[in-house]
Design a protein around this motif. Structure first.
Motif, short mmCIF file in Angstrom:
data_model
loop_
_atom_site.label_atom_id
_atom_site.label_comp_id
_atom_site.label_asym_id
_atom_site.label_seq_id
_atom_site.Cartn_x
_atom_site.Cartn_y
_atom_site.Cartn_z
N ALA A 4 -14.70 -104.04 62.68
CA ALA A 4 -13.74 -104.97 62.07
C ALA A 4 -12.52 -104.24 61.54
O ALA A 4 -11.39 -104.74 61.62
N GLN A 5 -12.72 -103.04 61.00
CA GLN A 5 -11.59 -102.25 60.51
C GLN A 5 -10.71 -101.78 61.67
O GLN A 5 -9.48 -101.79 61.57
N ARG A 6 -11.35 -101.33 62.76
CA ARG A 6 -10.59 -100.90 63.94
C ARG A 6 -9.73 -102.05 64.46
O ARG A 6 -8.55 -101.87 64.77
N ARG A 7 -10.34 -103.22 64.57
CA ARG A 7 -9.63 -104.36 65.15
C ARG A 7 -8.51 -104.85 64.24
O ARG A 7 -7.47 -105.29 64.72
N SER A 8 -8.71 -104.74 62.94
CA SER A 8 -7.65 -105.08 62.00
C SER A 8 -6.47 -104.13 62.16
O SER A 8 -5.30 -104.54 62.14
N ARG A 9 -6.77 -102.83 62.37
CA ARG A 9 -5.72 -101.84 62.56
C ARG A 9 -4.99 -102.07 63.89
O ARG A 9 -3.77 -101.93 63.97
N ARG A 38 -13.27 -102.20 74.57
CA ARG A 38 -14.18 -103.25 74.10
C ARG A 38 -13.55 -104.04 72.95
O ARG A 38 -13.68 -105.26 72.87
N ASP A 39 -12.84 -103.33 72.05
CA ASP A 39 -12.17 -104.00 70.94
C ASP A 39 -11.09 -104.95 71.46
O ASP A 39 -10.94 -106.07 70.97
N LEU A 40 -10.34 -104.50 72.46
CA LEU A 40 -9.28 -105.34 73.02
C LEU A 40 -9.85 -106.58 73.70
O LEU A 40 -9.30 -107.68 73.58
N VAL A 41 -10.97 -106.41 74.39
CA VAL A 41 -11.62 -107.55 75.04
C VAL A 41 -12.09 -108.55 73.98
O VAL A 41 -11.90 -109.78 74.13
N ASP A 259 -2.33 -98.21 53.15
CA ASP A 259 -3.31 -98.53 54.19
C ASP A 259 -4.72 -98.62 53.64
O ASP A 259 -5.53 -99.41 54.10
N ASP A 260 -5.07 -97.79 52.65
CA ASP A 260 -6.41 -97.83 52.08
C ASP A 260 -6.65 -99.17 51.40
O ASP A 260 -7.73 -99.74 51.50
N MET A 261 -5.63 -99.67 50.70
CA MET A 261 -5.75 -100.98 50.06
C MET A 261 -5.93 -102.07 51.09
O MET A 261 -6.65 -103.03 50.91
N ASP A 262 -5.26 -101.92 52.25
CA ASP A 262 -5.36 -102.90 53.32
C ASP A 262 -6.79 -102.97 53.85
O ASP A 262 -7.33 -104.03 54.11
N SER A 266 -9.40 -106.12 53.71
CA SER A 266 -10.09 -106.66 54.88
C SER A 266 -11.59 -106.77 54.63
O SER A 266 -12.23 -107.74 54.98
N GLU A 267 -12.16 -105.73 53.98
CA GLU A 267 -13.58 -105.76 53.68
C GLU A 267 -13.91 -106.88 52.70
O GLU A 267 -14.91 -107.57 52.82
N SER A 268 -13.03 -107.07 51.70
CA SER A 268 -13.27 -108.11 50.69
C SER A 268 -13.25 -109.50 51.33
O SER A 268 -14.07 -110.35 51.01
N SER A 269 -12.31 -109.71 52.27
CA SER A 269 -12.22 -111.02 52.92
C SER A 269 -13.45 -111.29 53.79
O SER A 269 -13.88 -112.43 53.93
N ARG A 270 -14.04 -110.22 54.37
CA ARG A 270 -15.24 -110.41 55.17
C ARG A 270 -16.44 -110.71 54.28
O ARG A 270 -17.31 -111.49 54.62
#
Length: 272
Positions: A4-9, A38-41, A259-262, A266-270
């Motif tokens: 999820a972090q990779r895809r957000s980035r 795989r992330d792009l797919v 970026d660390d806050m971002d 993302s983790e908080s929203s999940r």
């Protein structure tokens, strides 16, 4: 790094440049070629990007598409807050300003509420509500009338008429898109007309827009890039876009986003 972090980035890079390459993402994320593909797919299946040979493209929205206030308020929150905090430094006690509707200008209003002796003209019910609830007791607010749009802007002949006799020091405007040819734009024709009326009544136009707005073109142009005295955006803007904007606007202000806050957001929203 979690998927999820990779895809957000990946989406952040895509929003910034409009395109991404697999080879660049491998270096950026420190993962294998197959992992990136795989992330792009996965993101393509969710409708968040268009997968092409060797990379991906941003999904273009129709020029008349107008997301509601609630939908826009959860997007780019860190960027909007950083932009709002910096834009608020351009406001001083005793000024008369206009503030457009939008989620970035709504974030700005949280800072304006702490500045005394302001006169604020706005066509946003959200901006007016913040100042009513939390604004300094010395602040005066003039809310235009008008028809209400999906993004909660008051627009149309009534709004324009209420602005004709006014004069303000600066107009803080949020936008749907910004482009070298289309300038600053919105998907709503009446909102474009109302914002143009605010520009005419202002000494300075200060645009507050995050970097994802670059390359987006709404149905109706509000103003040329050169009409902006100041553009406040975030440093995730591409170098190419930054160069173009610096050549057109009066002053380009780039604010940093952690970026660390971002990642934490993302983790908080999940988890929510």
């Amino acid at each position: 790094m979690l998927a999820a972090q990779r895809r957000s980035r990946i989406l952040a890079e895509l929003n910034r440049d409009g395109t991404v390459r697999v080879t660049d993402l491998v270096d950026l994320l420190g993962v294998s070629d197959m992992t990136v593909r795989r992330d792009l797919v996965a993101l393509h299946r969710e409708g968040l990007l268009e997968k092409v040979h060797g990379g991906a493209l941003a999904v273009a929205e129709p020029s008349s598409s107008e997301p509601g206030f609630a939908a826009k308020s959860v997007q780019r929150r860190l960027e909007k807050e950083a932009i709002a905090a910096r834009a608020a430094q351009l406001v001083h006690e005793g000024m008369a300003i206009a503030v457009s509707a939008g989620t970035t200008t709504h974030a700005l209003t949280e800072h304006l509420a702490r500045i005394p002796h302001l006169t604020v003209v706005t066509n946003s019910v959200w901006v007016a509500d913040v100042l009513h609830r939390a604004g300094d007791s010395t602040t005066s607010v003039l809310l235009t009338g008008g028809l209400r749009t999906p993004s909660d802007a008051l627009v149309g002949p009534v709004a324009v008429s209420s602005l004709r006799s006014l004069h303000v020091d600066a107009f803080f405007m949020g936008v749907h898109g910004m482009d070298v040819r289309a300038g600053f734009s919105t998907p709503n024709l009446l909102e474009s007309e109302t914002n143009r009326a605010m520009i005419e009544r202002s000494r300075r136009l200060i645009v507050c827009a995050d970097s994802s707005k670059w390359g987006v073109v709404g149905l109706s142009s509000i103003a040329a890039l050169s009409d902006a005295s100041v553009l406040v955006t975030d440093s995730r803007l591409s170098a190419q876009a930054g160069g173009i904007l610096a050549d057109h606007v009066g002053e380009l202000i780039l604010v940093d986003v952690d970026d660390d806050m971002d990642d934490l957001a993302s983790e908080s929203s999940r988890d929510a």
